[in-house]
Write an enzyme that holds these catalytic residues in place. Structure first.
Site, PDB file in Angstrom:
ATOM      1  N   HIS A  42      -3.474  -4.856  -9.206  1.00 61.92           N
ATOM      2  CA  HIS A  42      -4.426  -3.800  -8.861  1.00 61.92           C
ATOM      3  C   HIS A  42      -5.847  -4.365  -8.996  1.00 61.92           C
ATOM      4  CE1 HIS A  42      -5.938   0.197  -8.248  1.00 61.92           C
ATOM      5  NE2 HIS A  42      -6.763   0.006  -9.264  1.00 61.92           N
ATOM      6  N   MET A  64       0.796  -1.228   0.000  1.00 63.88           N
ATOM      7  CA  MET A  64       0.000   0.000   0.000  1.00 63.88           C
ATOM      8  C   MET A  64       0.829   1.279   0.000  1.00 63.88           C
ATOM      9  SD  MET A  64      -2.907  -1.180  -0.346  1.00 63.88           S
ATOM     10  CE  MET A  64      -3.978  -2.561  -0.008  1.00 63.88           C
ATOM     11  N   ALA A 122     -10.097 -13.294 -10.054  1.00 60.51           N
ATOM     12  CA  ALA A 122      -9.124 -12.606 -10.914  1.00 60.51           C
ATOM     13  C   ALA A 122      -7.729 -12.514 -10.295  1.00 60.51           C
ATOM     14  CB  ALA A 122      -9.645 -11.221 -11.282  1.00 60.51           C
TER      15      ALA A 122
END
Ligand code: GAR
Length: 205
Positions: A112, A93, A182
Protein backbone atom coordinates in the site's frame (compact mmCIF):
# COMPACT_ATOMS: atom_id res chain seq x y z
CA UNK A 1 14.40 -27.08 -0.49
CA UNK A 2 11.39 -26.40 -2.74
CA UNK A 3 10.74 -22.70 -3.21
CA UNK A 4 7.44 -21.15 -2.09
CA UNK A 5 5.19 -20.85 -5.13
CA UNK A 6 4.02 -17.26 -5.53
CA UNK A 7 1.14 -15.79 -7.55
CA UNK A 8 1.39 -12.04 -8.17
CA UNK A 9 -1.93 -10.23 -8.74
CA UNK A 10 -1.80 -7.06 -10.83
CA UNK A 11 -4.14 -4.51 -12.44
CA UNK A 12 -1.86 -2.04 -14.22
CA UNK A 13 1.66 -1.18 -15.23
CA UNK A 14 3.30 -3.65 -12.87
CA UNK A 15 6.33 -1.75 -11.62
CA UNK A 16 6.05 -3.62 -8.31
CA UNK A 17 5.92 -6.88 -10.26
CA UNK A 18 9.11 -5.74 -11.99
CA UNK A 19 10.74 -5.15 -8.58
CA UNK A 20 9.82 -8.72 -7.62
CA UNK A 21 11.20 -10.12 -10.88
CA UNK A 22 14.43 -8.15 -10.36
CA UNK A 23 14.63 -9.46 -6.78
CA UNK A 24 14.28 -12.99 -8.07
CA UNK A 25 17.05 -12.39 -10.60
CA UNK A 26 19.47 -10.76 -8.14
CA UNK A 27 18.85 -13.18 -5.27
CA UNK A 28 16.97 -10.90 -2.84
CA UNK A 29 13.99 -13.20 -3.37
CA UNK A 30 15.48 -16.66 -3.00
CA UNK A 31 13.00 -18.66 -0.89
CA UNK A 32 10.11 -18.08 -3.30
CA UNK A 33 9.52 -18.12 -7.04
CA UNK A 34 6.96 -16.26 -9.13
CA UNK A 35 4.96 -19.14 -10.55
CA UNK A 36 2.03 -17.17 -11.93
CA UNK A 37 0.92 -13.59 -12.66
CA UNK A 38 -2.82 -12.91 -12.70
CA UNK A 39 -4.43 -9.70 -13.91
CA UNK A 40 -8.07 -8.76 -13.39
CA UNK A 41 -7.82 -6.59 -16.52
CA UNK A 42 -6.90 -7.70 -20.02
CA UNK A 43 -4.15 -5.85 -21.91
CA UNK A 44 -2.26 -4.38 -18.97
CA UNK A 45 1.47 -3.82 -19.26
CA UNK A 46 2.17 -6.02 -16.23
CA UNK A 47 1.15 -9.06 -18.30
CA UNK A 48 3.67 -8.11 -21.01
CA UNK A 49 6.40 -7.78 -18.38
CA UNK A 50 5.67 -11.25 -17.01
CA UNK A 51 5.57 -12.82 -20.47
CA UNK A 52 8.89 -11.27 -21.43
CA UNK A 53 10.47 -13.20 -18.53
CA UNK A 54 8.71 -16.43 -19.47
CA UNK A 55 6.40 -16.28 -16.43
CA UNK A 56 3.00 -17.95 -16.78
CA UNK A 57 0.12 -15.44 -16.98
CA UNK A 58 -3.65 -15.60 -16.63
CA UNK A 59 -6.36 -12.97 -17.01
CA UNK A 60 -9.28 -13.27 -14.59
CA UNK A 61 -11.43 -10.44 -15.90
CA UNK A 62 -13.77 -9.42 -13.08
CA UNK A 63 -15.97 -7.57 -15.60
CA UNK A 64 -16.95 -10.83 -17.31
CA UNK A 65 -17.63 -12.61 -13.99
CA UNK A 66 -21.30 -12.17 -13.02
CA UNK A 67 -20.51 -11.70 -9.32
CA UNK A 68 -17.57 -11.05 -6.98
CA UNK A 69 -18.10 -14.60 -5.70
CA UNK A 70 -17.63 -16.04 -9.22
CA UNK A 71 -14.52 -13.93 -9.70
CA UNK A 72 -13.00 -15.13 -6.44
CA UNK A 73 -13.90 -18.77 -7.12
CA UNK A 74 -12.13 -18.40 -10.47
CA UNK A 75 -9.01 -17.14 -8.66
CA UNK A 76 -9.17 -20.03 -6.19
CA UNK A 77 -9.28 -22.55 -9.06
CA UNK A 78 -6.22 -20.94 -10.66
CA UNK A 79 -4.29 -21.00 -7.39
CA UNK A 80 -5.15 -24.65 -6.83
CA UNK A 81 -4.17 -25.59 -10.38
CA UNK A 82 -0.79 -23.95 -9.96
CA UNK A 83 -0.11 -25.08 -6.35
CA UNK A 84 0.14 -21.48 -5.17
CA UNK A 85 1.25 -21.01 -1.55
CA UNK A 86 1.61 -17.22 -1.37
CA UNK A 87 -0.48 -14.52 -3.08
CA UNK A 88 1.09 -11.10 -3.57
CA UNK A 89 -1.13 -8.12 -4.41
CA UNK A 90 1.17 -5.78 -6.36
CA UNK A 91 -0.91 -2.87 -7.60
CA UNK A 92 -4.05 -5.01 -7.54
CA UNK A 93 -7.03 -2.66 -7.48
CA UNK A 94 -9.80 -5.00 -6.41
CA UNK A 95 -10.86 -5.55 -2.79
CA UNK A 96 -11.09 -9.24 -1.89
CA UNK A 97 -13.98 -10.40 0.27
CA UNK A 98 -13.88 -12.39 3.48
CA UNK A 99 -15.05 -15.42 1.48
CA UNK A 100 -11.67 -15.29 -0.23
CA UNK A 101 -9.29 -13.99 2.43
CA UNK A 102 -10.35 -16.49 5.13
CA UNK A 103 -9.10 -19.33 2.89
CA UNK A 104 -5.56 -17.92 2.87
CA UNK A 105 -4.65 -16.79 6.40
CA UNK A 106 -1.18 -15.16 6.37
CA UNK A 107 -0.87 -16.25 2.76
CA UNK A 108 -1.83 -12.96 1.07
CA UNK A 109 0.30 -9.82 1.23
CA UNK A 110 -0.34 -6.36 -0.21
CA UNK A 111 1.74 -3.27 -0.86
CA UNK A 112 0.00 0.00 0.00
CA UNK A 113 1.47 3.40 -0.98
CA UNK A 114 1.15 5.10 2.44
CA UNK A 115 2.07 4.54 6.08
CA UNK A 116 -0.94 2.54 7.30
CA UNK A 117 -3.19 3.46 9.13
CA UNK A 118 -2.91 6.83 7.31
CA UNK A 119 -4.59 7.20 3.93
CA UNK A 120 -5.73 3.61 3.76
CA UNK A 121 -8.90 1.52 3.48
CA UNK A 122 -11.72 1.63 0.96
CA UNK A 123 -11.31 4.39 -1.66
CA UNK A 124 -7.58 4.87 -1.04
CA UNK A 125 -5.68 3.47 -3.98
CA UNK A 126 -3.11 4.61 -6.54
CA UNK A 127 -2.75 8.37 -7.05
CA UNK A 128 -5.71 9.10 -4.76
CA UNK A 129 -3.55 8.12 -1.79
CA UNK A 130 -0.84 10.64 -2.68
CA UNK A 131 -3.41 13.34 -3.42
CA UNK A 132 -4.91 12.83 0.05
CA UNK A 133 -1.48 12.93 1.70
CA UNK A 134 -0.64 16.23 -0.04
CA UNK A 135 -4.03 17.74 0.82
CA UNK A 136 -3.56 16.83 4.48
CA UNK A 137 -0.08 18.36 4.44
CA UNK A 138 1.90 15.47 5.92
CA UNK A 139 5.67 15.92 5.78
CA UNK A 140 6.37 12.19 5.75
CA UNK A 141 4.58 9.45 3.89
CA UNK A 142 5.79 6.07 2.67
CA UNK A 143 4.69 2.54 1.95
CA UNK A 144 3.46 -0.48 3.90
CA UNK A 145 3.48 -4.21 3.18
CA UNK A 146 0.89 -6.06 5.22
CA UNK A 147 -0.98 -9.33 5.42
CA UNK A 148 -4.44 -9.19 3.88
CA UNK A 149 -7.54 -10.04 5.89
CA UNK A 150 -11.22 -9.11 5.54
CA UNK A 151 -10.60 -5.46 6.51
CA UNK A 152 -9.26 -3.38 3.57
CA UNK A 153 -5.63 -2.49 4.44
CA UNK A 154 -6.32 -3.78 7.98
CA UNK A 155 -4.12 -6.87 8.27
CA UNK A 156 -0.92 -7.22 10.29
CA UNK A 157 1.91 -4.96 9.15
CA UNK A 158 5.05 -6.72 7.88
CA UNK A 159 7.28 -3.81 6.77
CA UNK A 160 7.02 -0.04 6.45
CA UNK A 161 9.34 2.60 5.04
CA UNK A 162 8.95 6.36 5.26
CA UNK A 163 9.59 8.86 2.46
CA UNK A 164 9.78 12.67 2.78
CA UNK A 165 7.24 14.92 1.07
CA UNK A 166 8.95 17.78 -0.79
CA UNK A 167 7.75 21.33 -1.40
CA UNK A 168 6.05 21.52 -4.80
CA UNK A 169 5.25 17.79 -4.93
CA UNK A 170 2.35 16.70 -7.11
CA UNK A 171 0.56 13.36 -6.61
CA UNK A 172 2.65 12.08 -9.53
CA UNK A 173 6.06 13.18 -8.20
CA UNK A 174 5.20 11.86 -4.75
CA UNK A 175 4.00 8.53 -6.15
CA UNK A 176 7.27 8.13 -8.07
CA UNK A 177 9.38 8.82 -4.95
CA UNK A 178 7.30 6.47 -2.78
CA UNK A 179 7.64 3.71 -5.37
CA UNK A 180 11.38 4.15 -5.88
CA UNK A 181 12.37 4.70 -2.25
CA UNK A 182 9.88 2.46 -0.47
CA UNK A 183 7.57 0.11 -2.41
CA UNK A 184 10.17 -1.46 -4.70
CA UNK A 185 12.42 -2.08 -1.69
CA UNK A 186 10.06 -3.38 0.98
CA UNK A 187 7.82 -5.54 -1.23
CA UNK A 188 10.63 -7.89 -2.37
CA UNK A 189 12.03 -8.00 1.20
CA UNK A 190 8.64 -8.87 2.70
CA UNK A 191 8.06 -11.43 -0.01
CA UNK A 192 11.33 -13.15 0.88
CA UNK A 193 10.49 -13.07 4.61
CA UNK A 194 7.07 -14.64 4.14
CA UNK A 195 8.27 -17.16 1.52
CA UNK A 196 10.97 -18.31 3.95
CA UNK A 197 8.42 -18.66 6.75
CA UNK A 198 6.13 -20.76 4.53
CA UNK A 199 9.07 -23.03 3.63
CA UNK A 200 9.88 -23.46 7.32
CA UNK A 201 6.26 -24.32 8.19
CA UNK A 202 6.18 -26.81 5.32
CA UNK A 203 9.26 -28.50 6.74
CA UNK A 204 7.82 -28.88 10.23
CA UNK A 205 4.31 -29.97 9.22
C1 GAR B 1 1.41 1.18 -6.52
O1 GAR B 1 1.77 2.43 -6.03
C2 GAR B 1 0.71 0.37 -5.44
O2 GAR B 1 1.22 0.56 -4.16
C3 GAR B 1 -0.68 0.91 -5.53
O3 GAR B 1 -0.91 1.10 -6.92
C4 GAR B 1 0.34 1.30 -7.59
C5 GAR B 1 0.46 0.25 -8.67
O4 GAR B 1 1.62 0.40 -9.42
N1 GAR B 1 -1.63 0.02 -4.92
C6 GAR B 1 -2.72 0.42 -4.29
O5 GAR B 1 -3.04 1.58 -4.20
C7 GAR B 1 -3.56 -0.70 -3.70
N2 GAR B 1 -4.41 -0.19 -2.67
P1 GAR B 1 2.28 -0.78 -10.25
O6 GAR B 1 1.18 -1.45 -11.08
O7 GAR B 1 3.26 -0.07 -11.16
O8 GAR B 1 2.96 -1.74 -9.31
Amino acid sequence: MLKTRIAVLVSGSGTNLQALIDAQENGVLKSGEIALVVSNKPDVYAIERAKSYGILTEVADNKVCPTQHDFEEHLKVLFKQHDIELIVLAGFMKILSENFTRDYPKRIINVHPALIPSFSGKGFYGLRVHKAALEYGVKLTGATVHFVNEIPDGGEIILQKSVPVRKGDTPETLQKRVMEQAEWKILPKACEMVSKEIQKRRKTS
